[in-house]
Write an enzyme that holds these catalytic residues in place. Sequence first.
Site, mmCIF file in Angstrom:
data_model
loop_
_atom_site.group_PDB
_atom_site.id
_atom_site.type_symbol
_atom_site.label_atom_id
_atom_site.label_comp_id
_atom_site.label_asym_id
_atom_site.label_seq_id
_atom_site.Cartn_x
_atom_site.Cartn_y
_atom_site.Cartn_z
ATOM 1 N N CYS A 47 0.836 -1.203 0.000
ATOM 2 C CA CYS A 47 0.000 0.000 0.000
ATOM 3 C C CYS A 47 0.875 1.258 0.000
ATOM 4 O O CYS A 47 1.709 1.443 0.890
ATOM 5 C CB CYS A 47 -0.912 -0.002 1.231
ATOM 6 S SG CYS A 47 -1.830 1.532 1.393
ATOM 7 N N HIS A 66 -8.640 7.410 3.074
ATOM 8 C CA HIS A 66 -8.155 8.648 2.471
ATOM 9 C C HIS A 66 -9.329 9.433 1.925
ATOM 10 O O HIS A 66 -10.404 8.896 1.681
ATOM 11 C CB HIS A 66 -7.195 8.334 1.316
ATOM 12 C CG HIS A 66 -7.875 7.673 0.157
ATOM 13 N ND1 HIS A 66 -8.178 6.336 0.142
ATOM 14 C CD2 HIS A 66 -8.350 8.167 -1.013
ATOM 15 C CE1 HIS A 66 -8.807 6.032 -0.988
ATOM 16 N NE2 HIS A 66 -8.930 7.134 -1.702
ATOM 17 N N CYS A 104 -29.855 35.151 3.814
ATOM 18 C CA CYS A 104 -29.168 33.997 3.209
ATOM 19 C C CYS A 104 -30.130 32.806 3.152
ATOM 20 O O CYS A 104 -30.700 32.407 4.174
ATOM 21 C CB CYS A 104 -27.925 33.651 4.027
ATOM 22 S SG CYS A 104 -27.135 32.104 3.528
ATOM 23 N N PHE A 160 -34.064 6.869 -17.035
ATOM 24 C CA PHE A 160 -34.951 7.980 -16.691
ATOM 25 C C PHE A 160 -34.137 9.168 -16.169
ATOM 26 O O PHE A 160 -34.327 10.319 -16.581
ATOM 27 C CB PHE A 160 -35.975 7.526 -15.634
ATOM 28 C CG PHE A 160 -36.847 8.640 -15.124
ATOM 29 C CD1 PHE A 160 -37.891 9.127 -15.903
ATOM 30 C CD2 PHE A 160 -36.616 9.226 -13.882
ATOM 31 C CE1 PHE A 160 -38.691 10.173 -15.452
ATOM 32 C CE2 PHE A 160 -37.403 10.270 -13.424
ATOM 33 C CZ PHE A 160 -38.445 10.741 -14.212
ATOM 34 N N GLU A 161 -33.184 8.867 -15.272
ATOM 35 C CA GLU A 161 -32.347 9.923 -14.692
ATOM 36 C C GLU A 161 -31.469 10.559 -15.782
ATOM 37 O O GLU A 161 -31.293 11.775 -15.826
ATOM 38 C CB GLU A 161 -31.464 9.355 -13.574
ATOM 39 C CG GLU A 161 -32.228 8.934 -12.325
ATOM 40 C CD GLU A 161 -32.809 7.529 -12.399
ATOM 41 O OE1 GLU A 161 -32.929 6.967 -13.517
ATOM 42 O OE2 GLU A 161 -33.154 6.990 -11.338
ATOM 43 N N GLN A 176 -9.845 13.214 -0.745
ATOM 44 C CA GLN A 176 -9.131 13.926 -1.806
ATOM 45 C C GLN A 176 -9.551 15.391 -1.823
ATOM 46 O O GLN A 176 -10.637 15.735 -1.345
ATOM 47 C CB GLN A 176 -9.456 13.300 -3.170
ATOM 48 C CG GLN A 176 -9.181 11.808 -3.209
ATOM 49 C CD GLN A 176 -9.430 11.190 -4.565
ATOM 50 O OE1 GLN A 176 -8.984 11.722 -5.580
ATOM 51 N NE2 GLN A 176 -10.126 10.083 -4.598
ATOM 52 N N SER A 211 -10.626 3.287 -5.260
ATOM 53 C CA SER A 211 -9.726 2.330 -5.892
ATOM 54 C C SER A 211 -8.683 1.813 -4.905
ATOM 55 O O SER A 211 -7.972 0.866 -5.207
ATOM 56 C CB SER A 211 -9.040 2.980 -7.098
ATOM 57 O OG SER A 211 -8.393 4.177 -6.719
HETATM 58 N N1 UDP Z 1 -3.112 7.320 -5.777
HETATM 59 C C1 UDP Z 1 -1.950 8.051 -5.553
HETATM 60 N N2 UDP Z 1 -0.762 7.387 -5.422
HETATM 61 C C2 UDP Z 1 -0.686 6.021 -5.523
HETATM 62 C C3 UDP Z 1 -1.870 5.287 -5.739
HETATM 63 C C4 UDP Z 1 -3.083 5.981 -5.873
HETATM 64 O O1 UDP Z 1 -1.982 9.276 -5.458
HETATM 65 O O2 UDP Z 1 0.405 5.471 -5.419
HETATM 66 C C5 UDP Z 1 -4.400 8.045 -5.872
HETATM 67 C C6 UDP Z 1 -5.265 7.666 -7.063
HETATM 68 O O3 UDP Z 1 -4.955 8.424 -8.197
HETATM 69 C C7 UDP Z 1 -6.674 7.944 -6.574
HETATM 70 C C8 UDP Z 1 -6.539 7.984 -5.063
HETATM 71 O O4 UDP Z 1 -5.179 7.703 -4.759
HETATM 72 O O5 UDP Z 1 -7.158 9.216 -7.015
HETATM 73 C C9 UDP Z 1 -7.450 6.984 -4.446
HETATM 74 O O6 UDP Z 1 -8.711 7.580 -4.528
HETATM 75 P P1 UDP Z 1 -10.092 6.826 -4.476
HETATM 76 O O7 UDP Z 1 -9.830 5.391 -4.206
HETATM 77 O O8 UDP Z 1 -10.960 7.512 -3.483
HETATM 78 O O9 UDP Z 1 -10.813 7.031 -5.845
HETATM 79 P P2 UDP Z 1 -10.354 7.333 -7.305
HETATM 80 O O10 UDP Z 1 -9.768 8.681 -7.302
HETATM 81 O O11 UDP Z 1 -9.410 6.249 -7.721
HETATM 82 O O12 UDP Z 1 -11.653 7.282 -8.067
HETATM 83 ZN ZN ZN Z 2 -2.277 1.206 3.656
#
Ligand code: UDP
Ligand code: ZN
Length: 354
Positions: free
Chosen positions: A42, A167, A197, A309-310, A169, A162
């Site tokens: 990882c 984590h 507001c 539909f969506e 983003q 993935s």
């Molecule tokens: N990633 C990274 N370095 C690595 C492996 C993965 O920066 O060595 C990033 C990858 O591009 C991805 C994120 O880690 O954007 C994992 O995000 P997530 O699983 O939430 O979803 P994804 O962005 O793949 O749809």
């Molecule tokens: Zn890990």
Amino acid sequence: MPELRRDPFTRSWVVIAPERADRPQRTGPATPRPAPAADPDCPFCPGHEQDTPAEVWRLPADRDDPAGAWAVRVVPNRYPVLAPGDRAAHHHTTGLHTRADGIGSHEVVIESPSHDWDLPDGNDTAVADILRAYRARCLALRGRRPGLVLPFRNHGAAAGTSLPHPHSQIVATPIVPLRFRQLFDVARTYYDDHGRCLYVDHTAAELADGERVVATSDGVVALTPYAASTPYETWIVPRHHQASFADAPDDILDQTAALLRRLLAALRDLLGDIPYNYALISAPNGEEATTYFAWHLQIAPRLTDPAGFELGTGIAVNPVPPEHAAAQLRQALTADAAPQPAGAQVSSRARARG
Ligand code: UDP
Ligand code: ZN
């Protein structure tokens, strides 16, 4: 009878159709929880710091030892949606087609050193540390004009994850997405008409009504929106005006973290380890001082699959009335908050896994 409801923030319609819940559909845990506490392959596990680009932010585990073990790290995404860069993204138009260089920023918030940790397993402080990373990076990235900074989290394969290591983003875009222009237009028109507001009025009205309120604290409220587009969609909103989460003071950040942790635990107790996305919506860059918009944390479980539909109408179909979702979540939160015998939390997690 199904009911069409119009979202007060986007003015788009959804169908609340409880009848649709009777048909066969995917339920329960869609993703097995990651088993190992560490994974030698990882890139986000401790010991693999060299496998990520140089970190842009870190919270040390021991505040007196900043270079030692980390609690949270933020690193550039190795496979970015938008390439890193500060220069302006000029538009080029040919006929009907307009393009711009895909520059901005895409960062990964590594939320914990533990490979198998998850937000509801932590304490409120651990979740607050993640929100502190969002706040710090939003502040650092929001100088780009025009632009938008969006922290978000994907949980479960069906929600786009993935990698199992916990984590979230943060993406910074060099344009303001159409959805935000729409949110802004609606909020500005409301302000023109009422001098107040929309978001603050909405929170006050929902608190007075109570039916869709899930939980409250002094400064923030969790509620299911009237026109929720997915089952159990829940928002955390500030009670008082604040356009950008980057400007949230510590007490609001801490209360948001506590509510978020409890909500995710309640969702897991109620529905199992379901896939979800959340997004922390703030005003676009440069609009932080605006009086007609408020940040909100939108949590969207992925329990339905948008289909033809969506696609054709843009109208979401939600089989769970938000009032029912709020009642169930309130109950799950009460059960979570009740004094429990030692080990009870572990057994509720085991149940969710099963
Ligand atoms: N990633 C990274 N370095 C690595 C492996 C993965 O920066 O060595 C990033 C990858 O591009 C991805 C994120 O880690 O954007 C994992 O995000 P997530 O699983 O939430 O979803 P994804 O962005 O793949 O749809
Ligand atoms: Zn890990």
